[in-house]
Structures are given as structure tokens and as C-alpha cells.
Scaffold this motif. Structure first.
Motif, mmCIF file in Angstrom:
data_model
loop_
_atom_site.group_PDB
_atom_site.id
_atom_site.type_symbol
_atom_site.label_atom_id
_atom_site.label_comp_id
_atom_site.label_asym_id
_atom_site.label_seq_id
_atom_site.Cartn_x
_atom_site.Cartn_y
_atom_site.Cartn_z
ATOM 1 N N GLY A 35 38.485 20.110 39.341
ATOM 2 C CA GLY A 35 38.190 19.027 38.388
ATOM 3 C C GLY A 35 36.965 19.274 37.535
ATOM 4 O O GLY A 35 36.689 18.505 36.608
ATOM 5 N N TYR A 36 36.199 20.344 37.839
ATOM 6 C CA TYR A 36 34.985 20.660 37.061
ATOM 7 C C TYR A 36 35.287 21.730 36.014
ATOM 8 O O TYR A 36 35.913 22.745 36.331
ATOM 9 C CB TYR A 36 33.858 21.155 37.980
ATOM 10 N N GLU B 189 31.761 17.747 34.601
ATOM 11 C CA GLU B 189 30.929 18.913 34.307
ATOM 12 C C GLU B 189 29.704 18.857 35.199
ATOM 13 O O GLU B 189 29.144 17.774 35.429
ATOM 14 C CB GLU B 189 30.521 18.919 32.827
ATOM 15 N N LYS B 190 29.286 20.026 35.674
ATOM 16 C CA LYS B 190 28.194 20.108 36.669
ATOM 17 C C LYS B 190 26.916 19.406 36.195
ATOM 18 O O LYS B 190 26.319 18.662 36.960
ATOM 19 C CB LYS B 190 27.908 21.571 37.025
#
Ligand code: KG4
Ligand code: ZN
Length: 339
Positions: free
Chosen positions: A23-24, A123-124
Motif C-alpha cells: 500500500g506504500y 507514502e512513508k
């Protein structure tokens, strides 16, 4: 074990590849095609050839930027449609060969569903609010304008849609009338920032319930410009910013009226926008204003996720992968593709 998806997008004039892991988003590479600018619109044959040139370097770059090895990829998700057939064929054929070579499954993705799932990309280094189901999404692109109730990742109901032109088409066609190059939507937006949105008024269509229509507006704009040009040959130049602000305001008003009505009728206050036209500043501001009045929770995509990109294909592929929803090697692209 991680799930890593390669997404491929080639439905129109952008060649894009992205990697999503659990999912990232790890990478999202887009090659635009400038060759269409001279023609005032996308030329399908040229688009298809440019995709053929771009697809391998774009995928290669997406894998490198993600910092992964291609053997870590669990599935290839690709845009099956809707879109230009010659363009779709390039992405589809590439995806099939890639999946065959690595002996991994293929996942077909509907481009429109993908636009609406951008809100689930993680996103991280970016905290992002994720919508709760159900939510309403106003999908506004160059080819489509729909009001959609999203019940789950892959369960979506169209509540209303355009009966003729799409909102993006209305922007682009009106832009062409006043001499702006293709795609005119972003240029109208830019000029509108310096203009008076109440300078000119254009009548709004009366269409049943939650459907839209933009072809009448485009025609009345054309006649309005033609009539004024007869009286003053400098009319467009002297009024460029006001014309852009006024036509943008009318398109945004038309979009907002039905969105507000759908929210009232369904009682749903989780409101999202998606697609190329969701980059429009007038629309973004109107959504934020309305959110205050109606206590909406809004989901407005970052600019990089508004126009066509493979990150949206990869995230949709990720949810389909979790559902074991795979495509076979004899799959063909579809220019028209309902979800
Ligand atoms: O979703 P998209 O990239 O491609 C399709 O799937 O159609 O949308 C492209 C459309 C074009 O019509 C373009 O003019 C419009 O989105 N667009 C905008 C803006 N940015 C892109 N329209 C108005 N204002 C913008 N800022
Ligand atoms: Zn699109």
C-alpha cells in the motif's frame, strides 16, 4: 511477506509505471508526450508510438527508483480501459510479457476506478487522511465526469454522469476557442487567478437529477466570443483573464450544484474529488468552502495524483491482488470499459 505491485498506465498520452509495496508508494514515473501540442489534441497513432518508445525506460526507472529487484514483484497491474485502443494495447502487451517472463499474475484495472482510489495511496513521509466508506467521489477528467458512491475499494455505484462532454473537455474546448494550446484546462486555471469570475455570465444547463451536460456551455461560449469578436477584434486579448475566470467559475458551479445535491440526498458527508480536473484551483477552493458550510470531510488529491499516473493503477491492483482477482494471459484491452 510484503506484497509488491508494478502498475502500468498507458490509456491516453502519458506512459507511467509505479511500484506499490504493502500500500506504500515506492516510485511513480511518468513520461509525458509533447508531440500532440502542435495538433491541438491527442493524436491516437502518435500516442501509441510514443508509448512504445517510453514504456521500457519508464518501467526500468520505476523499478530502480523503488530500490527493488524485479524478482520481488508479485503481480503486474495494468490499465485495461477505458482509453485509446492503440495506447492501451502497448501497456497491455508489455504487462502480459512482463508477467509471463517473471511467471507472476496479471491484474486488470479500470482507469476510472483507479482515479478514485488515489486517496488510499500511502507514502512513508506523508501523513494522509484515508476516506471511510461510503464516500462520494466527483470524478472529473478529460474523458469522464461522474458522481460515484464508493462503498468499498472495488464496489462503486455511478449516481450521475455527463450525458455529453466531460468537464475536462469543456475546459479544453473553451480554451481552444480563446486560442490557448492543448490541454487548455491548466492554462484557464492559471489565467483565472488574475481575473474576475463574475465579469461574464454563462447559462447553466438544466439536466435531470444528478447528471451533467457541458456541450451547451461550450457552444454558448463559442457564440459569445464570436459575437464580441465581431464588435471588437481585440476582445479576447483585452479580457483573457476575466474570460478564463468566468468560464471556470461556471464549470465549477455546475459541478458543485450536483455534488451538493448528492450529498444532501444520500446524507454522505465524506466527499472526494479525483481525475485531471481535480487539480483545478477553483474546484478545490469551492470544495473547501462547501466543506465549512456543510461539515464535509474532504479528500482532495495531491497534484501529482490528479492527472494520469501509474500509482493509482498499482494501488487498485494491490486491492484486487488481496481479493485474488487476477486476469488471464488472453485478456484484451477495452476502449470502453464499465466498472
Ligand atoms: O485524468 P486526466 O489526466 O486524463 C483523462 O483520463 O482524461 O485529465 C486530463 C484533463 C484535461 O482535460 C485537462 O485539461 C484537465 O484534466 N486539467 C485541468 C487542470 N489540470 C488538468 N482542468 C482544469 N484545471 C486544471 N488545473
Ligand atoms: Zn485519467
Amino acid at each position: 511477506m510484503s506484497i509488491t505491485i508494478l502498475g502500468i498506465e498507458s490509456s491516453c498520452d502519458d506512459t507511467s509505471a509505479a511500484i506499490i509495496q504493502d500500500g506504500y508508494l515506492l516510485s511513480n514515473v511518468i513520461a509525458n508526450q509533447n508531440v500532440h501540442k502542435a495538433y491541438g489534441g491527442v493524436v491516437p497513432e502518435l500516442a501509441s508510438r510514443a508509448h512504445q518508445q517510453n514504456i521500457i525506460p519508464v518501467v526500468d526507472m520505476a523499478i530502480k527508483q523503488a530500490g527493488i529487484n524485479k524478482n520481488e514483484i508479485n503481480a503486474v497491474a495494468f490499465t485495461r480501459g477505458p482509453g485509446l485502443l492503440g495506447s492501451l494495447l502497448v501497456g497491455t502487451s508489455f504487462s502480459k510479457s512482463f508477467a509471463l517472463a517473471l511467471n507472476i499474475p496479471l491484474v486488470e484495472v479500470n482507469h476510472l476506478q483507479a482515479h478514485m482510489l488515489v486517496h488510499f495511496i500511502k507514502e512513508k513521509n506523508a501523513e494522509r487522511l484515508i476516506p471511510e466508506f461510503p464516500f462520494i467521489c466527483l470524478l472529473v477528467s478529460g474523458g469522464h465526469t461522474q458522481l460515484v458512491k464508493i462503498n468499498n475499494y472495488l464496489e462503486m455505484e455511478i449516481i450521475g454522469q455527463t450525458i455529453d462532454d466531460a468537464a475536462g473537455e469543456a475546459f479544453d474546448k473553451c480554451a481552444k476557442v480563446i486560442g490557448l494550446p492543448y490541454p487548455g484546462g491548466p492554462l484557464i486555471d492559471k489565467n483565472a487567478q488574475e481575473g474576475n469570475k463574475y465579469a461574464f455570465t454563462f447559462s447553466k444547463p438544466r439536466i435531470k437529477e444528478f447528471d451533467y451536460s457541458f456541450s451547451g456551455l461550450k457552444t454558448s461560449f463559442l457564440y459569445f466570443i464570436r459575437d464580441n469578436h465581431k464588435v471588437n477584434p481585440n476582445f479576447i486579448n483585452e479580457n483573457m483573464n476575466d474570460l478564463c475566470a468566468s468560464i471556470q467559475n461556471t464549470i465549477v458551479d455546475i459541478l458543485m450544484d450536483k455534488l451538493i445535491a448528492v450529498s444532501k440526498k444520500t446524507g454522505i458527508k465524506n466527499i472526494a474529488i479525483a481525475g485531471g480536473v481535480s487539480a483545478n484551483s477553483g474546484l478545490r477552493n469551492a470544495i473547501l468552502d462547501e466543506a465549512k458550510t456543510n461539515q464535509w470531510t474532504t479528500f482532495i488529491p495531491e497534484f501529482k495524483f490528479t492527472t494520469d499516473n501509474a500509482a493509482m493503477i498499482a494501488i487498485t491492483g494491490y486491492y484486487k491482488y488481496l481479493n485474488n482477482d487476477f486476469a488471464s494471459q488472453d485478456i484484451a484491452p477495452l476502449a470502453r470499459f464499465k466498472y
